[in-house]
Scaffold this active site. Structure first.
Site, PDB file in Angstrom:
ATOM      1  N   LYS A  92       0.816  -1.226   0.000  1.00 27.87           N
ATOM      2  CA  LYS A  92       0.000   0.000   0.000  1.00 27.87           C
ATOM      3  C   LYS A  92       0.852   1.279   0.000  1.00 27.87           C
ATOM      4  CE  LYS A  92      -3.888  -2.238   2.333  1.00 27.87           C
ATOM      5  NZ  LYS A  92      -4.874  -2.135   3.411  1.00 27.87           N
ATOM      6  N   TYR A 125     -12.507  -2.034  -3.684  1.00 22.56           N
ATOM      7  CA  TYR A 125     -12.964  -2.184  -2.293  1.00 22.56           C
ATOM      8  C   TYR A 125     -14.484  -2.098  -2.169  1.00 22.56           C
ATOM      9  CZ  TYR A 125      -8.327  -2.272  -0.121  1.00 22.56           C
ATOM     10  OH  TYR A 125      -7.066  -2.631   0.299  1.00 22.56           O
ATOM     11  N   ARG A 141      -2.273 -14.551   4.785  1.00 15.25           N
ATOM     12  CA  ARG A 141      -2.957 -13.837   5.879  1.00 15.25           C
ATOM     13  C   ARG A 141      -2.177 -14.006   7.186  1.00 15.25           C
ATOM     14  NH1 ARG A 141      -7.328 -11.511   4.168  1.00 15.25           N
ATOM     15  NH2 ARG A 141      -8.348 -11.191   6.161  1.00 15.25           N
ATOM     16  N   ARG A 149       2.578  -6.679   8.876  1.00  9.18           N
ATOM     17  CA  ARG A 149       1.891  -5.499   9.410  1.00  9.18           C
ATOM     18  C   ARG A 149       2.519  -5.023  10.722  1.00  9.18           C
ATOM     19  NH1 ARG A 149      -3.986  -7.641   7.485  1.00  9.18           N
ATOM     20  NH2 ARG A 149      -4.128  -6.446   5.553  1.00  9.18           N
ATOM     21  N   ASN A 205      -1.842  -0.031   6.823  1.00  6.62           N
ATOM     22  CA  ASN A 205      -1.338  -1.293   7.382  1.00  6.62           C
ATOM     23  C   ASN A 205      -0.449  -2.057   6.397  1.00  6.62           C
ATOM     24  OD1 ASN A 205      -3.354  -2.061   5.679  1.00  6.62           O
ATOM     25  ND2 ASN A 205      -4.515  -3.273   7.152  1.00  6.62           N
ATOM     26  N   HIS A 264      -2.202  -5.531   1.620  1.00  4.11           N
ATOM     27  CA  HIS A 264      -3.516  -6.172   1.487  1.00  4.11           C
ATOM     28  C   HIS A 264      -3.295  -7.583   0.962  1.00  4.11           C
ATOM     29  CE1 HIS A 264      -7.624  -7.017   0.075  1.00  4.11           C
ATOM     30  NE2 HIS A 264      -7.036  -7.491  -1.010  1.00  4.11           N
ATOM     31  N   GLU A 269      -9.616 -10.778  -7.640  1.00  4.61           N
ATOM     32  CA  GLU A 269      -8.674  -9.670  -7.430  1.00  4.61           C
ATOM     33  C   GLU A 269      -7.491  -9.777  -8.396  1.00  4.61           C
ATOM     34  OE1 GLU A 269      -7.738  -9.536  -3.250  1.00  4.61           O
ATOM     35  OE2 GLU A 269      -9.739  -8.806  -2.724  1.00  4.61           O
TER      36      GLU A 269
HETATM   37  P1  CMP Z   1      -7.309  -4.609   3.730  1.00  2.00           P
HETATM   38  O1  CMP Z   1      -6.794  -5.952   4.069  1.00  2.00           O
HETATM   39  O2  CMP Z   1      -6.775  -3.947   2.504  1.00  2.00           O
HETATM   40  O3  CMP Z   1      -8.916  -4.668   3.642  1.00  2.00           O
HETATM   41  C1  CMP Z   1      -9.723  -3.554   3.872  1.00  2.00           C
HETATM   42  C2  CMP Z   1      -8.950  -2.392   4.424  1.00  2.00           C
HETATM   43  O4  CMP Z   1      -9.735  -1.448   5.108  1.00  2.00           O
HETATM   44  C3  CMP Z   1      -7.978  -2.890   5.514  1.00  2.00           C
HETATM   45  O5  CMP Z   1      -6.957  -3.645   4.967  1.00  2.00           O
HETATM   46  C4  CMP Z   1      -7.574  -1.580   6.134  1.00  2.00           C
HETATM   47  O6  CMP Z   1      -6.646  -0.845   5.356  1.00  2.00           O
HETATM   48  C5  CMP Z   1      -8.920  -0.851   6.112  1.00  2.00           C
HETATM   49  N1  CMP Z   1      -9.645  -0.997   7.381  1.00  2.00           N
HETATM   50  C6  CMP Z   1     -10.178  -2.118   7.914  1.00  2.00           C
HETATM   51  N2  CMP Z   1     -10.788  -1.863   9.101  1.00  2.00           N
HETATM   52  C7  CMP Z   1     -10.626  -0.542   9.310  1.00  2.00           C
HETATM   53  C8  CMP Z   1     -11.034   0.326  10.347  1.00  2.00           C
HETATM   54  N3  CMP Z   1     -11.717  -0.130  11.408  1.00  2.00           N
HETATM   55  N4  CMP Z   1     -10.722   1.622  10.242  1.00  2.00           N
HETATM   56  C9  CMP Z   1     -10.034   2.081   9.156  1.00  2.00           C
HETATM   57  N5  CMP Z   1      -9.617   1.298   8.135  1.00  2.00           N
HETATM   58  C10 CMP Z   1      -9.911  -0.004   8.213  1.00  2.00           C
END
Ligand code: CMP
Length: 140
Positions: free
Chosen positions: A11, A51, A87, A104, A114, A117, A128
């Site tokens: 990211k 998303y 994961r 992460r 984070n 993804h 995806e």
């Molecule tokens: P990702 O695995 O890319 O999937 C969805 C993304 O949404 C996640 O990683 C984070 O970057 C974001 N995300 C998930 N939960 C939250 C949250 N509670 N607040 C803000 N961002 C979030």
């Protein structure tokens, strides 16, 4: 042995912090084969579409803005049980809760920024991967 594929995104926060090389190294040391790899900048419609599953979540608009705030690297990773294994290697969505020696924990800043993804199921991995890559771009 049944090799599977998953989609990874490095990211904007991790690219800006120059963690790209470290993350590639980490993935190879964990045994992933990188079948495809490219850097790009998502447009707003592309990030919204990618998303879309989170459209109703309160963090959706901020997530889209974050994902278009800089370059990303998208990758197709191959390993045994690639989705589940990646994961584990990524760790919890929230870097504060992620285990030691996870991407992460090492490179994430907060629950939004984070670092990476990864797909959450084999079905979503296929969708995806097709979102970002055509067959000619994949090694296998
Ligand atoms: P990702 O695995 O890319 O999937 C969805 C993304 O949404 C996640 O990683 C984070 O970057 C974001 N995300 C998930 N939960 C939250 C949250 N509670 N607040 C803000 N961002 C979030």
């Amino acid at each position: 042995m049944s090799l599977k594929k998953t989609l990874s995104i490095i990211k904007p926060d991790a690219i800006k912090s120059k963690y790209h090389g470290k993350i590639v190294d980490f993935l190879e040391n964990k045994g992933f084969k990188i079948l495809a790899h490219k850097k790009l900048k998502l447009s707003k419609p592309q990030a919204e579409a990618f998303y879309e599953i989170h459209k109703e979540r309160p963090f959706y608009n901020d997530l889209v803005d974050f994902m278009i705030s800089g370059e990303v690297v998208v990758q197709v990773l191959e390993a045994e049980n690639a989705v589940l294994y990646y994961r584990e290697v990524m760790g919890d969505t929230n870097p504060e809760k992620a285990g030691n020696d996870t991407l992460r924990k090492l490179y994430g800043r907060n629950i939004q920024c984070n670092a990476v993804h990864g797909s959450d199921s084999d079905d979503n991995a296929s969708k995806e991967i097709s979102f970002f890559f055509n067959k000619l771009e994949l090694i296998n």
